[in-house]
Design a protein around this motif. Structure first.
Motif, mmCIF file in Angstrom:
data_model
loop_
_atom_site.group_PDB
_atom_site.id
_atom_site.type_symbol
_atom_site.label_atom_id
_atom_site.label_comp_id
_atom_site.label_asym_id
_atom_site.label_seq_id
_atom_site.Cartn_x
_atom_site.Cartn_y
_atom_site.Cartn_z
ATOM 1 N N SER A 1 0.840 -1.193 0.000
ATOM 2 C CA SER A 1 0.000 0.000 0.000
ATOM 3 C C SER A 1 0.874 1.241 0.000
ATOM 4 C CB SER A 1 -0.927 0.009 1.222
ATOM 5 O OG SER A 1 -0.168 0.023 2.421
ATOM 6 N N PHE A 2 0.352 2.313 -0.543
ATOM 7 C CA PHE A 2 1.028 3.604 -0.542
ATOM 8 C C PHE A 2 -0.046 4.678 -0.638
ATOM 9 C CE2 PHE A 2 0.509 2.376 -4.917
ATOM 10 C CZ PHE A 2 0.275 3.553 -5.619
ATOM 11 N N ALA A 3 0.341 5.929 -0.552
ATOM 12 C CA ALA A 3 -0.643 7.006 -0.521
ATOM 13 C C ALA A 3 -0.220 8.174 -1.409
ATOM 14 C CB ALA A 3 -0.840 7.487 0.919
ATOM 15 N N LEU A 4 -1.164 9.056 -1.685
ATOM 16 C CA LEU A 4 -0.898 10.296 -2.426
ATOM 17 C C LEU A 4 -2.176 11.079 -2.625
ATOM 18 C CD1 LEU A 4 1.699 11.644 -3.600
ATOM 19 C CD2 LEU A 4 0.880 10.967 -5.822
ATOM 20 N N TRP A 5 -2.020 12.342 -2.976
ATOM 21 C CA TRP A 5 -3.101 13.194 -3.443
ATOM 22 C C TRP A 5 -3.150 13.082 -4.956
ATOM 23 C CZ3 TRP A 5 1.230 14.190 -0.837
ATOM 24 C CH2 TRP A 5 2.308 14.740 -1.566
ATOM 25 N N GLU A 6 -4.060 13.808 -5.605
ATOM 26 C CA GLU A 6 -4.089 13.801 -7.066
ATOM 27 C C GLU A 6 -3.305 15.010 -7.566
ATOM 28 O OE1 GLU A 6 -7.182 13.377 -10.796
ATOM 29 O OE2 GLU A 6 -7.933 13.420 -8.745
ATOM 30 N N PRO A 7 -2.097 14.809 -8.096
ATOM 31 C CA PRO A 7 -1.202 15.917 -8.425
ATOM 32 C C PRO A 7 -1.765 16.914 -9.431
ATOM 33 C CG PRO A 7 -0.022 13.847 -8.410
ATOM 34 C CD PRO A 7 -1.468 13.508 -8.337
ATOM 35 N N ALA A 8 -2.521 16.437 -10.415
ATOM 36 C CA ALA A 8 -3.055 17.358 -11.416
ATOM 37 C C ALA A 8 -3.951 18.408 -10.774
ATOM 38 C CB ALA A 8 -3.824 16.591 -12.486
ATOM 39 N N LYS A 9 -4.700 18.005 -9.761
ATOM 40 C CA LYS A 9 -5.581 18.952 -9.087
ATOM 41 C C LYS A 9 -4.798 19.945 -8.240
ATOM 42 C CE LYS A 9 -9.970 16.556 -9.225
ATOM 43 N NZ LYS A 9 -9.627 15.608 -10.280
ATOM 44 N N LEU A 10 -3.618 19.546 -7.789
ATOM 45 C CA LEU A 10 -2.752 20.479 -7.074
ATOM 46 C C LEU A 10 -2.313 21.614 -7.998
ATOM 47 C CD1 LEU A 10 -1.173 21.068 -4.443
ATOM 48 C CD2 LEU A 10 0.708 19.717 -5.398
ATOM 49 N N GLY A 11 -1.875 21.265 -9.202
ATOM 50 C CA GLY A 11 -1.486 22.295 -10.166
ATOM 51 C C GLY A 11 -2.657 23.153 -10.595
ATOM 52 N N TYR A 12 -3.810 22.524 -10.742
ATOM 53 C CA TYR A 12 -5.024 23.248 -11.142
ATOM 54 C C TYR A 12 -5.404 24.272 -10.081
ATOM 55 C CZ TYR A 12 -9.930 23.854 -12.606
ATOM 56 O OH TYR A 12 -11.142 24.375 -13.006
ATOM 57 N N LEU A 13 -5.426 23.851 -8.821
ATOM 58 C CA LEU A 13 -5.819 24.746 -7.738
ATOM 59 C C LEU A 13 -4.833 25.894 -7.581
ATOM 60 C CD1 LEU A 13 -7.564 25.522 -5.327
ATOM 61 C CD2 LEU A 13 -6.313 23.836 -3.953
ATOM 62 N N ALA A 14 -3.536 25.603 -7.670
ATOM 63 C CA ALA A 14 -2.530 26.648 -7.521
ATOM 64 C C ALA A 14 -2.650 27.703 -8.620
ATOM 65 C CB ALA A 14 -1.134 26.030 -7.535
ATOM 66 N N THR A 15 -2.965 27.269 -9.828
ATOM 67 C CA THR A 15 -3.114 28.211 -10.944
ATOM 68 C C THR A 15 -4.380 29.044 -10.778
ATOM 69 O OG1 THR A 15 -1.940 26.648 -12.363
ATOM 70 C CG2 THR A 15 -3.165 28.394 -13.464
ATOM 71 N N GLN A 16 -5.449 28.439 -10.300
ATOM 72 C CA GLN A 16 -6.668 29.191 -10.008
ATOM 73 C C GLN A 16 -6.401 30.236 -8.931
ATOM 74 O OE1 GLN A 16 -9.701 29.162 -11.364
ATOM 75 N NE2 GLN A 16 -9.659 27.334 -12.654
ATOM 76 N N ALA A 17 -5.627 29.874 -7.915
ATOM 77 C CA ALA A 17 -5.280 30.827 -6.858
ATOM 78 C C ALA A 17 -4.435 31.966 -7.412
ATOM 79 C CB ALA A 17 -4.532 30.107 -5.737
ATOM 80 N N ALA A 18 -3.499 31.633 -8.320
ATOM 81 C CA ALA A 18 -2.660 32.662 -8.925
ATOM 82 C C ALA A 18 -3.503 33.661 -9.701
ATOM 83 C CB ALA A 18 -1.628 32.010 -9.850
ATOM 84 N N ALA A 19 -4.499 33.173 -10.430
ATOM 85 C CA ALA A 19 -5.371 34.055 -11.202
ATOM 86 C C ALA A 19 -6.205 34.943 -10.283
ATOM 87 C CB ALA A 19 -6.277 33.233 -12.111
ATOM 88 N N ALA A 20 -6.680 34.384 -9.180
ATOM 89 C CA ALA A 20 -7.469 35.174 -8.228
ATOM 90 C C ALA A 20 -6.615 36.282 -7.610
ATOM 91 C CB ALA A 20 -8.029 34.263 -7.140
ATOM 92 N N LEU A 21 -5.361 35.973 -7.320
ATOM 93 C CA LEU A 21 -4.445 36.973 -6.779
ATOM 94 C C LEU A 21 -4.148 38.067 -7.798
ATOM 95 C CD1 LEU A 21 -1.965 34.554 -5.009
ATOM 96 C CD2 LEU A 21 -3.177 36.406 -3.838
ATOM 97 N N ALA A 22 -3.814 37.649 -9.020
ATOM 98 C CA ALA A 22 -3.444 38.613 -10.062
ATOM 99 C C ALA A 22 -4.620 39.483 -10.479
ATOM 100 C CB ALA A 22 -2.891 37.871 -11.274
#
Length: 353
Positions: A286-307
């Motif tokens: 067994s191993f674990a992780l988040w979904e990396p694509a959604k991490l990049g998606y959320l960070a870019t959405q946050a960047a747009a909200a800031l800008a």
């Protein structure tokens, strides 16, 4: 990943594929003071189009960050923003500074960064912010005064505790184990490791003994060699935790082709596509992780909200993150993606990343 730094989440900071839409995530953890001022944000400000956003991973050749990039680019398409990727081929402490300076010189509206070192890049980030560029960190943070927000893939305590749980289950709750980390300066890795050490003092884990923490520098061959060295140095080793996608994949490759397969357990953070074969042949239970694509998606959405001026990074501010729904900025400008996923032979075929 790497963590890459993660791929496969994962925990309170990661988002399940089956439970990611339209959910509000709130976070109240963090250290230091929040950045920005709530009085200057305008939640109703029009979302700017044509934004220029640079994505700067720890390494451009890291498979984990390639998946993160896909999420960032998808967000860019939805936002009608230009998202370009640049960065070093190694994960050394100061390797990202030149790329930060270049992004500022090119007058990029925002930078999405997974930091190799929390301190080495801070002066360049502060200069870039002073020139008007918004800074969003993801995966691995920097000092709070060197960025606007930090998008954390997972609640640090949850992901650390989960890895100890998975190890204890794999080795019957007792025995020696080692940690194969990324770089010695990786903030996310070091945070998780410290929490793991704190967890070991609890009564349920007193029979577990951490004998060594090794660093594979998020390099496949180095991680492979470090795995071999750990096994040679500790003949009674029963398990390895590798909280980095590069490390766990390299360790799995070594174990699967050695006499240690099935005798030394391996867990940590990885992606289903990297580890599927090793799960099926019994090297990794067994191993674990988040979904990396959604991490990049959320960070870019946050960047747009800031800008766009919709948020400044202050605690309590909310913003819409496209298909992920609404998020709330927590203490110290931290945003947590969502809960983790644990991968086993029962579910690993359901995921493709």
């Amino acid at each position: 990943m790497r963590p890459l730094g993660l791929l496969a989440t994962v925990l309170s900071g990661a988002l399940l594929i089956s439970a990611c839409g339209g959910t509000t995530r709130e976070n109240s953890t963090g250290n230091g003071g929040p950045t920005g001022s709530a009085t200057t944000a305008n939640p109703q400000a029009p979302l700017r189009t044509g934004l220029k956003i640079t994505y700067l991973p720890k390494q451009v050749n890291n498979p984990y960050f390639t998946v993160v990039r896909g999420g960032a680019e998808n967000a860019g398409k939805e936002l009608q923003a230009e998202v370009k990727t640049t960065g070093p081929s190694d994960a050394s402490a100061a390797s990202q500074v030149t790329y930060i300076n270049t992004a500022a010189q090119q007058r990029q509206d925002a930078l999405v960064l997974a930091a190799n070192d929390p301190n080495a890049v801070a002066p360049a980030l502060k200069t870039a912010r002073a020139q008007g560029m918004k800074v969003v960190t993801l995966d691995s943070d920097v000092a709070a005064d060197a960025r606007d927000v930090f998008v954390n893939q997972v609640n640090s305590t949850d992901i650390a505790v989960k890895q100890i749980e998975l190890l204890a289950e794999a080795i019957g709750g007792e025995g020696e184990f080692a940690i194969l980390s990324a770089t010695a300066n990786a903030t996310n890795q070091n945070t998780w490791i410290e929490i793991m050490k704190q967890e070991l003092v609890k009564p349920r884990y007193t029979k577990l003994k951490l004998v060594e923490t090794a660093y594979g520098n998020d390099d496949d061959q180095t991680s492979f060699q470090k795995t071999q060295a750990l096994l040679a140095a500790h003949p009674n080793l029963k398990g390895i935790i590798s909280p980095t996608t590069v490390g766990i994949a390299a360790a799995a490759r070594y174990l699967s082709s050695s006499a240690y397969q099935g005798k030394v357990a391996l867990t940590g953070l990885g992606t289903p596509n990297q580890l599927r074969a090793f799960v099926k042949n019994g090297t990794v239970k067994s191993f674990a992780l988040w979904e990396p694509a959604k991490l990049g998606y959320l960070a870019t959405q946050a960047a747009a909200a800031l800008a766009s001026g919709r948020v400044t990074g202050s605690q309590g501010q909310k913003f819409a993150a496209g298909s992920l729904g609404e998020y709330t900025i927590g203490q110290s400008g931290e945003i947590v993606l969502g809960p983790p996923t644990v991968f086993t032979t029962d579910n690993v075929d359901r995921f493709d990343f």
